[in-house]
Design a protein around this motif. Sequence first.
Motif, PDB file in Angstrom:
ATOM      1  N   GLY A  80     -56.891  28.643  48.870  1.00  0.00           N
ATOM      2  CA  GLY A  80     -56.292  27.932  47.753  1.00  0.00           C
ATOM      3  C   GLY A  80     -56.856  26.524  47.749  1.00  0.00           C
ATOM      4  N   LYS A  81     -56.961  25.926  46.583  1.00  0.00           N
ATOM      5  CA  LYS A  81     -57.529  24.587  46.485  1.00  0.00           C
ATOM      6  C   LYS A  81     -56.742  23.582  47.309  1.00  0.00           C
ATOM      7  CE  LYS A  81     -59.706  25.429  42.082  1.00  0.00           C
ATOM      8  NZ  LYS A  81     -59.727  25.201  40.656  1.00  0.00           N
ATOM      9  N   GLN A  82     -55.445  23.812  47.447  1.00  0.00           N
ATOM     10  CA  GLN A  82     -54.618  22.887  48.213  1.00  0.00           C
ATOM     11  C   GLN A  82     -53.783  23.571  49.284  1.00  0.00           C
ATOM     12  OE1 GLN A  82     -52.254  20.790  45.361  1.00  0.00           O
ATOM     13  NE2 GLN A  82     -54.018  19.942  44.321  1.00  0.00           N
ATOM     14  N   ASP A  83     -53.722  24.875  49.286  1.00  0.00           N
ATOM     15  CA  ASP A  83     -52.763  25.574  50.139  1.00  0.00           C
ATOM     16  C   ASP A  83     -53.343  26.275  51.353  1.00  0.00           C
ATOM     17  OD1 ASP A  83     -50.567  24.822  48.652  1.00  0.00           O
ATOM     18  OD2 ASP A  83     -50.750  26.523  47.307  1.00  0.00           O
ATOM     19  N   GLY A  84     -54.594  26.082  51.705  1.00  0.00           N
ATOM     20  CA  GLY A  84     -55.145  26.683  52.905  1.00  0.00           C
ATOM     21  C   GLY A  84     -55.665  28.090  52.715  1.00  0.00           C
ATOM     22  N   LEU A  85     -55.566  28.875  53.784  1.00  0.00           N
ATOM     23  CA  LEU A  85     -56.152  30.207  53.839  1.00  0.00           C
ATOM     24  C   LEU A  85     -55.083  31.291  53.722  1.00  0.00           C
ATOM     25  CD1 LEU A  85     -58.744  31.899  54.475  1.00  0.00           C
ATOM     26  CD2 LEU A  85     -58.124  31.685  56.885  1.00  0.00           C
ATOM     27  N   PHE A  86     -55.370  32.329  52.924  1.00  0.00           N
ATOM     28  CA  PHE A  86     -54.484  33.466  52.719  1.00  0.00           C
ATOM     29  C   PHE A  86     -55.250  34.743  53.018  1.00  0.00           C
ATOM     30  CE2 PHE A  86     -52.770  30.083  50.235  1.00  0.00           C
ATOM     31  CZ  PHE A  86     -51.405  30.267  50.239  1.00  0.00           C
ATOM     32  N   ALA A  87     -54.528  35.802  53.403  1.00  0.00           N
ATOM     33  CA  ALA A  87     -55.159  37.078  53.712  1.00  0.00           C
ATOM     34  C   ALA A  87     -54.279  38.229  53.244  1.00  0.00           C
ATOM     35  CB  ALA A  87     -55.384  37.189  55.225  1.00  0.00           C
ATOM     36  N   CYS A  88     -54.906  39.379  52.970  1.00  0.00           N
ATOM     37  CA  CYS A  88     -54.156  40.594  52.640  1.00  0.00           C
ATOM     38  C   CYS A  88     -54.985  41.801  53.046  1.00  0.00           C
ATOM     39  CB  CYS A  88     -53.798  40.650  51.151  1.00  0.00           C
ATOM     40  SG  CYS A  88     -55.215  40.679  50.048  1.00  0.00           S
ATOM     41  N   GLY A  89     -54.304  42.938  53.196  1.00  0.00           N
ATOM     42  CA  GLY A  89     -54.980  44.184  53.508  1.00  0.00           C
ATOM     43  C   GLY A  89     -54.648  44.719  54.888  1.00  0.00           C
ATOM     44  N   LEU A  90     -55.552  45.520  55.420  1.00  0.00           N
ATOM     45  CA  LEU A  90     -55.378  46.159  56.718  1.00  0.00           C
ATOM     46  C   LEU A  90     -55.329  45.108  57.824  1.00  0.00           C
ATOM     47  CD1 LEU A  90     -55.340  48.950  58.220  1.00  0.00           C
ATOM     48  CD2 LEU A  90     -57.806  48.617  58.534  1.00  0.00           C
ATOM     49  N   ASN A  91     -54.377  45.278  58.745  1.00  0.00           N
ATOM     50  CA  ASN A  91     -54.205  44.312  59.818  1.00  0.00           C
ATOM     51  C   ASN A  91     -54.010  45.016  61.160  1.00  0.00           C
ATOM     52  OD1 ASN A  91     -54.025  41.660  60.749  1.00  0.00           O
ATOM     53  ND2 ASN A  91     -51.815  41.653  60.614  1.00  0.00           N
ATOM     54  N   ASP A  93     -55.814  45.519  63.684  1.00  0.00           N
ATOM     55  CA  ASP A  93     -56.315  44.798  64.849  1.00  0.00           C
ATOM     56  C   ASP A  93     -56.090  43.287  64.741  1.00  0.00           C
ATOM     57  OD1 ASP A  93     -57.360  47.131  66.182  1.00  0.00           O
ATOM     58  OD2 ASP A  93     -58.930  47.152  64.643  1.00  0.00           O
ATOM     59  N   GLY A  94     -55.170  42.878  63.866  1.00  0.00           N
ATOM     60  CA  GLY A  94     -54.869  41.459  63.717  1.00  0.00           C
ATOM     61  C   GLY A  94     -55.878  40.679  62.903  1.00  0.00           C
ATOM     62  N   GLN A  95     -56.716  41.386  62.124  1.00  0.00           N
ATOM     63  CA  GLN A  95     -57.776  40.706  61.388  1.00  0.00           C
ATOM     64  C   GLN A  95     -57.288  39.750  60.307  1.00  0.00           C
ATOM     65  OE1 GLN A  95     -57.181  44.039  61.590  1.00  0.00           O
ATOM     66  NE2 GLN A  95     -58.442  45.156  60.152  1.00  0.00           N
ATOM     67  N   LEU A  96     -56.015  39.860  59.897  1.00  0.00           N
ATOM     68  CA  LEU A  96     -55.490  38.907  58.912  1.00  0.00           C
ATOM     69  C   LEU A  96     -55.186  37.557  59.546  1.00  0.00           C
ATOM     70  CD1 LEU A  96     -53.109  41.079  56.693  1.00  0.00           C
ATOM     71  CD2 LEU A  96     -55.584  40.701  56.477  1.00  0.00           C
ATOM     72  N   GLY A  97     -55.007  37.537  60.861  1.00  0.00           N
ATOM     73  CA  GLY A  97     -54.786  36.267  61.550  1.00  0.00           C
ATOM     74  C   GLY A  97     -53.404  35.684  61.381  1.00  0.00           C
ATOM     75  N   GLY A  99     -50.614  36.613  63.181  1.00  0.00           N
ATOM     76  CA  GLY A  99     -49.772  36.741  64.362  1.00  0.00           C
ATOM     77  C   GLY A  99     -49.051  38.062  64.511  1.00  0.00           C
ATOM     78  N   SER A 100     -49.456  39.071  63.748  1.00  0.00           N
ATOM     79  CA  SER A 100     -48.877  40.412  63.859  1.00  0.00           C
ATOM     80  C   SER A 100     -49.976  41.420  63.572  1.00  0.00           C
ATOM     81  CB  SER A 100     -47.723  40.599  62.864  1.00  0.00           C
ATOM     82  OG  SER A 100     -48.237  40.769  61.554  1.00  0.00           O
ATOM     83  N   ASN A 101     -49.623  42.697  63.588  1.00  0.00           N
ATOM     84  CA  ASN A 101     -50.593  43.716  63.171  1.00  0.00           C
ATOM     85  C   ASN A 101     -50.044  44.543  62.018  1.00  0.00           C
ATOM     86  OD1 ASN A 101     -48.708  45.133  64.604  1.00  0.00           O
ATOM     87  ND2 ASN A 101     -50.160  46.299  65.825  1.00  0.00           N
ATOM     88  N   THR A 102     -49.206  43.907  61.194  1.00  0.00           N
ATOM     89  CA  THR A 102     -48.615  44.548  60.022  1.00  0.00           C
ATOM     90  C   THR A 102     -49.514  44.307  58.808  1.00  0.00           C
ATOM     91  OG1 THR A 102     -46.413  44.149  60.919  1.00  0.00           O
ATOM     92  CG2 THR A 102     -46.557  44.656  58.559  1.00  0.00           C
ATOM     93  N   ASP A 103     -49.855  45.378  58.094  1.00  0.00           N
ATOM     94  CA  ASP A 103     -50.642  45.239  56.867  1.00  0.00           C
ATOM     95  C   ASP A 103     -49.865  44.418  55.847  1.00  0.00           C
ATOM     96  OD1 ASP A 103     -52.283  47.033  58.181  1.00  0.00           O
ATOM     97  OD2 ASP A 103     -51.916  48.692  56.806  1.00  0.00           O
ATOM     98  N   SER A 104     -50.588  43.785  54.930  1.00  0.00           N
ATOM     99  CA  SER A 104     -49.930  43.030  53.860  1.00  0.00           C
ATOM    100  C   SER A 104     -50.610  43.325  52.531  1.00  0.00           C
ATOM    101  CB  SER A 104     -49.987  41.525  54.130  1.00  0.00           C
ATOM    102  OG  SER A 104     -49.329  40.838  53.084  1.00  0.00           O
TER     103      SER A 104
END
Length: 121
Positions: A80-91, A93-97, A99-104
């Motif tokens: 986001g231009k002001q809000d940092g980093l966001f992630a979604c999808g398969l998690n 192995d913790g690839q979303l970063g 702190g969990s391994n729950t998909d989003s």
Amino acid sequence: PRLIETLRGHRIVSFDAGRRHSAAVTSAGAIFTWGANHNGQCGIERAVGRCVPVPTAVDPVLSGEGDLVACGHYHTLFTGKQDGLFACGLNKDGQLGVGSNTDSATPVRVQAGVAFERFMC
């Protein structure tokens, strides 16, 4: 190659492709994703488990604030231009970063207050 009609009239400033999905950010900060969404990698919760056949705006977490995008095999990262980093999808192995391994299936904040010039999955 064919013109993606849904994106006609938008100036694309960032785009990427994953294994079976793609994403684009417009100069106005809108984020569009399309393709396989089986693990929520398109960030469109209402379409989890199926394909998104045309570019579709990602829900309001980043509405009008998108800046950069990177697609992994089954996950996507957005800034986001002001809000940092966001992630979604398969998690698995913790690839979303986050702190969990729950998909989003919706973009979740990974880190706030950090500026990125470029990043990759």
